[in-house]
Design a protein around this motif. Structure first.
Motif, PDB file in Angstrom:
ATOM      1  N   UNK A   1       1.322 -22.038 -16.734  1.00  0.00           N
ATOM      2  CA  UNK A   1       1.868 -21.425 -18.146  1.00  0.00           C
ATOM      3  C   UNK A   1       0.511 -21.279 -18.759  1.00  0.00           C
ATOM      4  N   UNK A   2      -0.419 -22.203 -18.987  1.00  0.00           N
ATOM      5  CA  UNK A   2      -1.574 -22.216 -19.687  1.00  0.00           C
ATOM      6  C   UNK A   2      -2.593 -20.937 -19.233  1.00  0.00           C
ATOM      7  N   UNK A   3      -2.456 -20.754 -17.854  1.00  0.00           N
ATOM      8  CA  UNK A   3      -3.371 -19.676 -17.283  1.00  0.00           C
ATOM      9  C   UNK A   3      -2.805 -18.157 -17.907  1.00  0.00           C
ATOM     10  N   UNK A   4      -1.320 -18.154 -17.824  1.00  0.00           N
ATOM     11  CA  UNK A   4      -0.765 -17.048 -18.134  1.00  0.00           C
ATOM     12  C   UNK A   4      -0.905 -16.606 -19.793  1.00  0.00           C
ATOM     13  N   UNK A   5      -0.983 -17.897 -20.456  1.00  0.00           N
ATOM     14  CA  UNK A   5      -1.143 -17.553 -21.903  1.00  0.00           C
ATOM     15  C   UNK A   5      -2.718 -16.769 -22.312  1.00  0.00           C
ATOM     16  N   UNK A   6      -3.597 -17.134 -21.472  1.00  0.00           N
ATOM     17  CA  UNK A   6      -4.995 -16.633 -21.769  1.00  0.00           C
ATOM     18  C   UNK A   6      -4.783 -14.949 -21.933  1.00  0.00           C
ATOM     19  N   UNK A   7      -4.614 -14.440 -20.835  1.00  0.00           N
ATOM     20  CA  UNK A   7      -4.504 -12.711 -20.976  1.00  0.00           C
ATOM     21  C   UNK A   7      -3.597 -12.458 -22.011  1.00  0.00           C
ATOM     22  N   UNK A   8      -2.558 -13.098 -22.097  1.00  0.00           N
ATOM     23  CA  UNK A   8      -1.626 -12.456 -23.528  1.00  0.00           C
ATOM     24  C   UNK A   8      -2.021 -12.707 -24.747  1.00  0.00           C
ATOM     25  N   UNK A   9      -2.637 -13.853 -25.097  1.00  0.00           N
ATOM     26  CA  UNK A   9      -3.385 -14.063 -26.278  1.00  0.00           C
ATOM     27  C   UNK A   9      -4.816 -13.369 -26.402  1.00  0.00           C
ATOM     28  N   UNK A  10      -5.456 -13.052 -25.444  1.00  0.00           N
ATOM     29  CA  UNK A  10      -6.571 -12.320 -25.543  1.00  0.00           C
ATOM     30  C   UNK A  10      -6.116 -10.933 -25.700  1.00  0.00           C
ATOM     31  N   UNK A  11      -5.257 -10.240 -25.036  1.00  0.00           N
ATOM     32  CA  UNK A  11      -4.907  -8.951 -25.098  1.00  0.00           C
ATOM     33  C   UNK A  11      -4.172  -8.647 -26.511  1.00  0.00           C
ATOM     34  N   UNK A  12      -3.341 -10.014 -27.020  1.00  0.00           N
ATOM     35  CA  UNK A  12      -2.840  -9.369 -28.460  1.00  0.00           C
ATOM     36  C   UNK A  12      -3.958  -9.510 -29.546  1.00  0.00           C
ATOM     37  N   UNK A  13      -5.147 -10.352 -29.231  1.00  0.00           N
ATOM     38  CA  UNK A  13      -6.001 -10.461 -30.326  1.00  0.00           C
ATOM     39  C   UNK A  13      -6.829  -9.097 -30.065  1.00  0.00           C
ATOM     40  N   UNK A  14      -7.139  -8.642 -28.997  1.00  0.00           N
ATOM     41  CA  UNK A  14      -7.861  -7.203 -28.939  1.00  0.00           C
ATOM     42  C   UNK A  14      -6.862  -6.153 -29.594  1.00  0.00           C
ATOM     43  N   UNK A  15      -5.784  -6.151 -29.378  1.00  0.00           N
ATOM     44  CA  UNK A  15      -4.862  -5.258 -29.758  1.00  0.00           C
ATOM     45  C   UNK A  15      -4.903  -5.178 -31.466  1.00  0.00           C
ATOM     46  N   UNK A  16      -4.693  -6.442 -31.830  1.00  0.00           N
ATOM     47  CA  UNK A  16      -4.616  -6.679 -33.309  1.00  0.00           C
ATOM     48  C   UNK A  16      -6.031  -6.207 -34.131  1.00  0.00           C
ATOM     49  N   UNK A  17      -7.058  -6.506 -33.598  1.00  0.00           N
ATOM     50  CA  UNK A  17      -8.518  -6.228 -34.209  1.00  0.00           C
ATOM     51  C   UNK A  17      -8.645  -4.649 -34.195  1.00  0.00           C
ATOM     52  N   UNK A  18      -8.618  -4.067 -32.731  1.00  0.00           N
ATOM     53  CA  UNK A  18      -8.507  -2.584 -32.649  1.00  0.00           C
ATOM     54  C   UNK A  18      -7.554  -2.051 -33.678  1.00  0.00           C
ATOM     55  N   UNK A  19      -6.382  -2.407 -33.925  1.00  0.00           N
ATOM     56  CA  UNK A  19      -5.422  -1.697 -34.868  1.00  0.00           C
ATOM     57  C   UNK A  19      -5.927  -1.845 -36.278  1.00  0.00           C
ATOM     58  N   UNK A  20      -6.324  -3.027 -36.506  1.00  0.00           N
ATOM     59  CA  UNK A  20      -6.688  -3.496 -38.056  1.00  0.00           C
ATOM     60  C   UNK A  20      -7.853  -2.486 -38.188  1.00  0.00           C
ATOM     61  N   UNK A  21      -8.959  -2.443 -37.452  1.00  0.00           N
ATOM     62  CA  UNK A  21      -9.970  -1.491 -37.637  1.00  0.00           C
ATOM     63  C   UNK A  21      -9.745   0.077 -37.687  1.00  0.00           C
ATOM     64  N   UNK A  22      -9.084   0.472 -36.900  1.00  0.00           N
ATOM     65  CA  UNK A  22      -8.469   1.990 -36.736  1.00  0.00           C
ATOM     66  C   UNK A  22      -7.601   2.126 -37.881  1.00  0.00           C
TER      67      UNK A  22
END
Length: 622
Positions: free
Chosen positions: A2-23
């Motif tokens: 479960x920890x391994x699955x959380x990594x791409x989810x957390x990383x993807x959410x972080x990328x989307x959040x930062x990109x959305x905020x800047x845009x």
């Protein structure tokens, strides 16, 4: 797993959040604030989890940063490429450190297993295993030190907490909250949080350590020791450090952004209220799509609620009065082709079918790199009320001019007839002195009536600005004027005219009426022999040359109380319609010629010795 699955989810959410905020902030809201530090969060996370593969993410975010900068600010700049390059450098460093760290951990784990298995077979290997362990610990400390250096150089505040106590803060945190590191490490996590948000921060921090799902990004206020209030945007997550659940917090100072947002909201509210009061609004026209952006007041001008319709070029043209559409189309065409912005008035058909007058100003044209027009900006104002007032004023003026023409023509004709008969009576009838005096009085009244009409006409000409200014010689004008007063029936009039200079001014042909009215009043308001002195001279005041004409007499004079009211009487006379316009005409004309006029005692302090009128006009050679 479960920890391994959380990594791409957390990383993807972080990328989307930062990109959305800047845009959202840079492109949609158009706020020119650089948010590149937000991109370091997913880059560091990717470097920690996926090692050097984080470089691919850094390439993507760097390209996105360059694209956003191009969309907002236009041409590429050195700083843009520098920030994008820093993404790659940070990704590579963090990935390398993390990779080495994992390699050390993996190597250590393998060796520990091997040494543990060998321990049952041979005790002599214990010493070597302990040495290897010391090496591994040293490598781990070095790796942690490298990470600490990276955290200390971060522009964001980084904090670690456990059981509501701070266990690590970086240098940026000290600067941000205004407290030293030792002080902070002896404090609870929420000690410097604003009291209004302190409890919610404490609850979320405790819940995060328990593994509960709580918001990871939000804004809070902090209080510095000197009482200042700052806004921080924080990002929090749960990590395991030394085998214990630990909270990781990163924060950036958004105080200035908050102030700017507050000021923007306030200025927009003030602008909206001012536009509503003045019935004025701003507009922007997308020349590529034809769509228009309006402020709220323009919707109201057209009779709609804000946002009720979607304005386009075609829709606007359909609401312009048919007789004014061609003028609007030509104005826009000239603006786009020749860069000649316009200021025009036209009529519109409001939503209720009423006709309204609009003043439309185009004050800015934005073109693309290829020179093609992209946007046209301007303002519109509802001038319907002003137009109606102008029409009413024009009607009133036309009516007043009609009455004046009728009065001037018909009454003057009647006056001339009466004067003619009275003059014939004086010449043909044998009258004694008393009878002649009786006929002279009505003759004088008729002449005054004629002069009154003449003064009204001249005031109309002066106020209407129908007479052009040209250069006039005061000496020549006064020399032509003096002979008119040499032979006044039944009076002994002496006029002493002296000219000390050749002085010219810019005025119109009504200038002679200024001096004829003053001289006429001296004769009219006196009796018996009268001496009038007229002096023309030049004087300089504050480096500016003037022509000064003094007209004095030895008549009965004017009392001080009357002097102060003298020229104002003429204004009230207009309202009463009872004459007395002579001196008001003098003052009006002199002011139109940018001069001044006043009256004083001929002998200072003794008004009974006569008076002196002074007219000062700017010389033509200024």
């Amino acid at each position: 797993m479960a920890y391994r699955l959380c990594k791409p989810i957390v990383l993807g959410a972080t990328i989307l959040a930062t990109v959305f905020m800047a845009f959202y902030i840079n492109v949609i809201l158009g706020i020119d604030i650089v948010y590149t530090h937000l991109f370091y969060i997913p880059i560091i996370i990717a470097g920690v989890w996926y090692h050097k593969k984080a470089v691919y993410l850094a390439l993507f975010l760097g390209a996105l940063h360059i694209l956003i900068n191009y969309m907002v600010d236009g041409p590429f700049t050195y700083n843009t490429f520098l920030r994008a390059s820093m993404f790659l450098i940070v990704a590579y460093i963090v990935g390398t450190i993390s990779e080495k760290k994992d390699m050390v951990y993996n190597s250590l784990e393998t060796r520990v297993r091997e040494r543990t298995a060998e321990l049952s077979r041979i005790n002599e290997t214990l010493k070597g295993e302990m040495i290897e362990r010391e090496h591994a610990e040293k490598a781990l400390r070095e790796s942690e030190e490298k990470f600490r250096i990276l955290a200390e150089s971060s522009p964001a505040a980084i904090l670690l907490y456990r059981d509501s106590k701070l266990i690590y803060v970086n240098r940026t945190t000290e600067l941000m909250v205004g407290l030293g590191r030792e002080e902070l490490l002896n404090m609870e996590l929420t000690s410097f949080i604003h009291p209004a948000e302190r409890e919610i921060v404490r609850q979320r921090a405790a819940a995060r350590l328990r593994g509960e799902k709580v918001p990871g990004r939000y804004e809070v206020r902090v209080l510095t020791p000197d009482g200042r209030e700052k806004w921080l945007e924080i990002s929090s997550e749960l990590i395991s450090l030394e085998g214990k659940p630990t909270g990781l917090v990163s924060a950036i100072d958004v105080t200035e952004r908050k102030k700017a947002e507050k000021a923007l909201i306030k200025s927009r509210a003030i602008l909206s209220r001012a536009q509503r009061i003045a019935h004025i609004g701003n507009w922007a026209w997308n020349l590529k799509t034809g769509e228009m952006q309006w402020s709220d007041e323009i919707f109201r001008i057209f009779g709609y609620e804000p946002g009720e319709i979607r304005p386009t070029c075609e829709w606007l043209m359909s609401r312009i009065h048919p007789e004014d559409r061609e003028m609007m189309e030509k104005s826009v065409e000239v603006a786009l082709k020749e860069n000649r912005l316009f200021n025009i008035d036209y009529r519109i058909i409001a939503s209720d079918g009423s006709i309204r007058y609009i003043n439309c100003v185009a004050d800015k044209l934005k073109r693309g790199p290829d020179g093609e027009p992209l946007w046209l900006y301007g303002i519109k104002q509802d001038i319907t009320r002003r137009k109606k007032v102008e029409e009413e004023l024009q009607d009133a003026k036309a009516q007043a001019e009609l009455y004046l023409d009728l009065m001037g023509h018909d009454i003057n004709n009647l006056n001339q007839i009466g004067l003619g008969f009275l003059e014939m009576a004086l010449e043909t009838l044998k009258l004694d002195e008393n009878e002649m005096q009786l006929l002279s009085k009505p003759m004088e009244a008729l002449k005054n009536s004629t002069q009154l009409i003449s003064n009204v006409r001249k005031l109309q000409q002066a106020k209407g600005g129908n007479l052009l200014f040209h250069k006039l010689s005061l000496k020549e004008m006064l020399e032509r004027l003096m002979p008119q007063y040499y032979n006044v029936a039944g009076r002994s009039i002496t006029i002493d005219f002296r000219a000390e200079c050749e002085c010219s001014v810019y005025a119109n042909d009504l200038l002679s009426d200024v001096f004829s009215n003053i001289i006429g009043n001296s004769i009219k308001h006196s009796s018996g022999p009268l001496t009038i002195g007229v002096l023309l001279k030049s004087e300089t005041i504050n480096g500016k040359r003037y022509c000064r004409v003094s007209i004095e007499d030895d008549g009965p004079g004017i009392q001080d109380e009357v002097k102060r009211q003298l020229f104002r009487h003429g204004r009230r006379a207009i309202k009463r319609g009872t004459g007395g316009l002579g001196l008001y005409l003098v003052m009006t004309l002199v002011e139109d010629f940018h001069g001044s006029v006043w009256v004083e005692d001929r002998v200072p302090g003794d008004y009974t010795k006569g008076c002196r009128f002074v007219v000062r006009l700017p010389a033509a050679n200024n």
